[in-house]
Design a protein around this motif. Structure first.
Motif, PDB file in Angstrom:
ATOM      1  N   LYS A  68      32.917  36.503  35.040  1.00 20.37           N
ATOM      2  CA  LYS A  68      33.682  37.379  34.143  1.00 20.37           C
ATOM      3  C   LYS A  68      34.146  38.638  34.859  1.00 20.37           C
ATOM      4  CE  LYS A  68      32.929  37.889  29.729  1.00 20.37           C
ATOM      5  NZ  LYS A  68      32.412  38.247  28.378  1.00 20.37           N
ATOM      6  N   LEU A  69      33.265  39.257  35.612  1.00 19.80           N
ATOM      7  CA  LEU A  69      33.634  40.479  36.327  1.00 19.80           C
ATOM      8  C   LEU A  69      34.685  40.196  37.396  1.00 19.80           C
ATOM      9  CD1 LEU A  69      30.133  42.178  36.748  1.00 19.80           C
ATOM     10  CD2 LEU A  69      31.969  42.868  35.192  1.00 19.80           C
ATOM     11  N   SER A  73      36.856  37.731  37.490  1.00 19.06           N
ATOM     12  CA  SER A  73      38.120  37.417  36.821  1.00 19.06           C
ATOM     13  C   SER A  73      38.804  38.685  36.324  1.00 19.06           C
ATOM     14  CB  SER A  73      37.880  36.460  35.649  1.00 19.06           C
ATOM     15  OG  SER A  73      37.405  35.213  36.111  1.00 19.06           O
ATOM     16  N   THR A  74      38.007  39.614  35.825  1.00 18.56           N
ATOM     17  CA  THR A  74      38.561  40.878  35.335  1.00 18.56           C
ATOM     18  C   THR A  74      39.165  41.678  36.477  1.00 18.56           C
ATOM     19  OG1 THR A  74      36.860  40.917  33.610  1.00 18.56           O
ATOM     20  CG2 THR A  74      38.064  42.961  33.997  1.00 18.56           C
ATOM     21  N   LEU A  75      38.482  41.707  37.615  1.00 21.32           N
ATOM     22  CA  LEU A  75      38.995  42.447  38.771  1.00 21.32           C
ATOM     23  C   LEU A  75      40.307  41.850  39.269  1.00 21.32           C
ATOM     24  CD1 LEU A  75      38.671  44.671  40.854  1.00 21.32           C
ATOM     25  CD2 LEU A  75      37.144  43.183  42.163  1.00 21.32           C
ATOM     26  N   VAL A  76      40.377  40.538  39.348  1.00 21.72           N
ATOM     27  CA  VAL A  76      41.607  39.886  39.795  1.00 21.72           C
ATOM     28  C   VAL A  76      42.740  40.132  38.798  1.00 21.72           C
ATOM     29  CG1 VAL A  76      42.710  37.646  40.196  1.00 21.72           C
ATOM     30  CG2 VAL A  76      40.466  38.124  41.182  1.00 21.72           C
ATOM     31  N   TYR A  77      42.436  40.025  37.519  1.00 20.57           N
ATOM     32  CA  TYR A  77      43.471  40.219  36.498  1.00 20.57           C
ATOM     33  C   TYR A  77      44.010  41.646  36.510  1.00 20.57           C
ATOM     34  CZ  TYR A  77      45.545  41.029  31.915  1.00 20.57           C
ATOM     35  OH  TYR A  77      46.394  41.399  30.904  1.00 20.57           O
ATOM     36  N   ARG A  98      33.262  34.307  45.179  1.00 22.26           N
ATOM     37  CA  ARG A  98      33.096  34.185  43.729  1.00 22.26           C
ATOM     38  C   ARG A  98      34.235  33.332  43.159  1.00 22.26           C
ATOM     39  NH1 ARG A  98      29.163  38.134  42.482  1.00 22.26           N
ATOM     40  NH2 ARG A  98      29.001  39.713  44.125  1.00 22.26           N
ATOM     41  N   PRO A  99      33.918  32.280  42.427  1.00 24.72           N
ATOM     42  CA  PRO A  99      34.973  31.404  41.890  1.00 24.72           C
ATOM     43  C   PRO A  99      35.801  32.114  40.819  1.00 24.72           C
ATOM     44  CG  PRO A  99      32.804  30.759  41.053  1.00 24.72           C
ATOM     45  CD  PRO A  99      32.565  31.813  42.084  1.00 24.72           C
ATOM     46  N   VAL A 100      37.123  32.091  40.998  1.00 27.83           N
ATOM     47  CA  VAL A 100      38.049  32.720  40.057  1.00 27.83           C
ATOM     48  C   VAL A 100      39.235  31.777  39.856  1.00 27.83           C
ATOM     49  CG1 VAL A 100      39.639  34.649  39.681  1.00 27.83           C
ATOM     50  CG2 VAL A 100      37.413  35.077  40.709  1.00 27.83           C
ATOM     51  N   ASP A 101      39.613  31.563  38.609  1.00 26.74           N
ATOM     52  CA  ASP A 101      40.785  30.737  38.305  1.00 26.74           C
ATOM     53  C   ASP A 101      42.023  31.624  38.412  1.00 26.74           C
ATOM     54  OD1 ASP A 101      42.733  29.043  37.424  1.00 26.74           O
ATOM     55  OD2 ASP A 101      41.725  28.469  35.571  1.00 26.74           O
ATOM     56  N   ARG A 102      42.514  31.796  39.638  1.00 26.83           N
ATOM     57  CA  ARG A 102      43.635  32.702  39.872  1.00 26.83           C
ATOM     58  C   ARG A 102      44.896  32.251  39.150  1.00 26.83           C
ATOM     59  NH1 ARG A 102      43.489  36.543  43.718  1.00 26.83           N
ATOM     60  NH2 ARG A 102      41.479  36.828  44.748  1.00 26.83           N
ATOM     61  N   ARG A 123      47.749  43.286  37.512  1.00 29.03           N
ATOM     62  CA  ARG A 123      48.551  44.189  36.676  1.00 29.03           C
ATOM     63  C   ARG A 123      49.155  45.317  37.507  1.00 29.03           C
ATOM     64  NH1 ARG A 123      46.773  44.537  31.261  1.00 29.03           N
ATOM     65  NH2 ARG A 123      48.088  46.403  31.163  1.00 29.03           N
ATOM     66  N   LEU A 124      48.484  45.652  38.614  1.00 29.13           N
ATOM     67  CA  LEU A 124      48.989  46.688  39.521  1.00 29.13           C
ATOM     68  C   LEU A 124      49.748  46.095  40.703  1.00 29.13           C
ATOM     69  CD1 LEU A 124      45.842  49.008  39.601  1.00 29.13           C
ATOM     70  CD2 LEU A 124      47.962  49.395  38.338  1.00 29.13           C
ATOM     71  N   GLY A 125      49.798  44.757  40.767  1.00 23.57           N
ATOM     72  CA  GLY A 125      50.522  44.098  41.849  1.00 23.57           C
ATOM     73  C   GLY A 125      49.717  43.927  43.118  1.00 23.57           C
ATOM     74  N   VAL A 126      48.365  43.934  43.006  1.00 23.29           N
ATOM     75  CA  VAL A 126      47.505  43.751  44.180  1.00 23.29           C
ATOM     76  C   VAL A 126      46.447  42.689  43.870  1.00 23.29           C
ATOM     77  CG1 VAL A 126      47.857  46.103  45.024  1.00 23.29           C
ATOM     78  CG2 VAL A 126      45.956  45.642  43.461  1.00 23.29           C
ATOM     79  N   LEU A 127      45.641  42.358  44.873  1.00 21.52           N
ATOM     80  CA  LEU A 127      44.526  41.402  44.771  1.00 21.52           C
ATOM     81  C   LEU A 127      44.993  39.996  44.423  1.00 21.52           C
ATOM     82  CD1 LEU A 127      41.775  43.567  43.002  1.00 21.52           C
ATOM     83  CD2 LEU A 127      42.391  43.431  45.413  1.00 21.52           C
ATOM     84  N   ASP A 128      46.149  39.613  44.940  1.00 20.07           N
ATOM     85  CA  ASP A 128      46.676  38.278  44.657  1.00 20.07           C
ATOM     86  C   ASP A 128      46.408  37.285  45.782  1.00 20.07           C
ATOM     87  OD1 ASP A 128      48.361  39.521  46.450  1.00 20.07           O
ATOM     88  OD2 ASP A 128      50.201  38.703  45.602  1.00 20.07           O
ATOM     89  N   LYS A 129      45.617  37.681  46.778  1.00 18.89           N
ATOM     90  CA  LYS A 129      45.360  36.819  47.929  1.00 18.89           C
ATOM     91  C   LYS A 129      43.941  36.254  47.885  1.00 18.89           C
ATOM     92  CE  LYS A 129      48.545  39.383  50.910  1.00 18.89           C
ATOM     93  NZ  LYS A 129      49.018  40.225  49.782  1.00 18.89           N
ATOM     94  N   ASP A 130      43.740  35.178  48.618  1.00 19.45           N
ATOM     95  CA  ASP A 130      42.402  34.638  48.779  1.00 19.45           C
ATOM     96  C   ASP A 130      41.585  35.631  49.605  1.00 19.45           C
ATOM     97  OD1 ASP A 130      40.465  33.036  50.712  1.00 19.45           O
ATOM     98  OD2 ASP A 130      40.686  31.880  48.869  1.00 19.45           O
TER      99      ASP A 130
END
Length: 472
Positions: free
Chosen positions: A390-391, A393-397, A326-330, A401-408
């Motif tokens: 949208k979903l 992007s929300t999950l990544v954001y 899913r494309p996300v603008d990290r 905030r919790l310091g996770v999901l920052d990887k490809d």
């Protein structure tokens, strides 16, 4: 509005900073005489989550976390290893920083070392002597007089008379009262020492935090944090000496995280039942350890178990699997939190996440929101639809905030091959062979390839006419 459980008043309270838009946060850091264990990791992560949450709320946070780099344990360990205390502490400071990076812990704004603040400690001790709250003993030590501070015990709820009657307290012939604690220790031959009006020596542990916090945050500041084991006597003593010095309030909110336990005992170096962060990183990623820690409320005891760590691994893989393809603008989502355009996110999930975090950092509930979000995302078959974007992007954001999901997702799910496992290129070759077998209706060979890869820890997933893989 953020609600914080204030240990001082034993209730949740609305957070109102001293200065609008600004937060002064002090956390007791590590005594660097050995590698950090998982209990230290919990302190790092809990207050990192608080730091992130305050920043996302728009506060300018002056986060101070100290390092105790002079201490009896440091001196003893250095002598055992035939190095100087400074060399020993520097080695473990560097290891601590490596652990923090592995756990995705943001550096504090200030990280003062005790040895850099000796002058402030000597000044404060002198003022406490002048005001009658401390006294110099004949042996060169300086002690704080507990009976001089009428509110002693207000943080822990312990009463002075009961402490004298029932608690084990350090016995010292030079103390006027068994409860008095040391502010300055006279030096012994071969120990590090600094000059003072009472002779060469070094500071006691408790005075360090008062001096460093006041130097960087002022005489009164917003939040003081640390492990529950520091509530008494360390934090109690900090309050006594600091408020006796200034005549005012020291910290407005006191936060204490629960201890990490193995079986029925707290994890600690003194009990020799600890797992270093490095030990655990040999088997689990820093992101998995972080997810394990935030999976329990910070004030609760945290039981260290293999089952809990594996559950954290499963949760992370579930999140990354939902994000896969899913494309996300990290880059846009991982900039300073206050600069993120939250109008592009799902308002319902964002609101529920904020409500959980504002409720005394309820990270288990915040993670539950992420799980529901992943469920919704998995129902979106079109990976590039507006809803999917949208979903995702929300999950990544919210993960950030919790310091996770920052990887490809592909990198995280496919991971690195073990020494005897297949490489990514080998797996891709087998997937192509399997696709050819299926096209030729050779389902026996297709199933054989799937089973061979599964036996080597590689899971194939067929969806939308495509085959993806991940390491299990």
């Amino acid at each position: 509005m953020l609600q914080i459980y204030n240990t001082l008043n034993r209730r949740k309270e609305p957070f109102k900073p001293l200065k609008a838009g600004h937060v002064g946060l002090y956390v007791c850091g590590i005594t660097v005489y050995d590698e950090c264990h998982v209990g230290h990791g919990r302190v790092m992560i809990v207050y990192d989550v608080l730091f992130r949450h305050l920043q996302s709320a728009g506060y300018l946070v002056n986060y101070v976390r100290n390092i105790t780099d002079v201490d009896d344990k440091i001196i003893k360990r250095a002598a055992e290893q035939n190095v100087t205390p400074g060399q020993l502490s520097q080695r473990y400071i560097e290891k601590m920083h490596a652990d923090e990076r592995a756990l995705n812990v943001l550096p504090p704004v200030h990280e003062p070392r005790a040895t850099e603040s000796i002058k402030s400690m000597v000044r404060i001790i002198g003022q406490l002597i002048e005001s009658g709250h401390a006294y110099a003993a004949d042996n060169g030590d300086v002690f704080y007089s507990v009976k001089s501070f009428a509110e002693y015990g207000k943080l822990s709820g312990r009463k002075v008379d009961e402490l004298r009657a029932g608690e084990r307290v350090a016995v010292d012939e030079y103390k006027r009262d068994p409860l008095d604690f040391v502010l300055w220790k006279s030096s012994k031959p071969g120990e590090p020492s600094w000059p003072s009006p009472w002779g060469d020596g070094r500071p006691g542990w408790h005075i360090e935090c008062s001096a460093m916090s006041m130097d960087l945050l002022g005489e009164e500041f917003d939040i003081h944090g640390g492990g529950a084991d520091l509530q008494f006597p360390h934090h109690e003593n900090e309050i006594a000496q600091s408020e006796a010095l200034t005549g005012g309030r020291f910290a407005r909110y006191w936060m204490h995280n629960g201890l990490v336990r193995i079986g029925d005992e707290k994890m600690s170096k003194s009990l020799n039942n600890f797992m270093t962060i490095g030990d655990v990183l040999a088997h689990y990623s820093g992101e998995e350890i972080r997810t394990f820690i935030i999976g329990s409320h910070y004030r609760s005891p945290l039981n260290y178990t293999t089952e809990a760590l594996l559950a954290a691994r499963t949760a992370l893989r579930r999140f990354y699997t939902a994000l896969r393809g899913r494309p996300v603008d990290r880059e846009a989502l991982t900039q300073a939190s206050t600069a993120v355009d939250t109008t592009a996110l799902d308002a319902g999930y964002l609101e529920r996440f904020e409500a959980a975090m504002d409720d005394d950092l309820n990270t288990p509930e915040a993670l539950a929101v992420l799980h529901e979000l992943a469920n919704s995302l998995n129902k979106e078959a079109d990976l590039e639809s507006a809803v999917s974007r949208k979903l995702a992007s929300t999950l990544v954001y919210l993960g950030g905030r919790l310091g996770v999901l920052d990887k490809d997702p592909e990198v995280m799910l496919q991971g690195e091959a073990s020494e005897d496992g297949p490489s990514a290129a080998q797996i891709d070759t087998l997937i192509k062979e399997r696709q050819a077998a299926r096209a030729a209706k050779d389902f026996s060979r297709s199933d054989q390839i799937r089973d061979e890869l599964a036996a080597q820890g590689v899971v194939l997933e067929d969806a939308g006419g495509k085959t993806t893989w991940r390491r299990d």
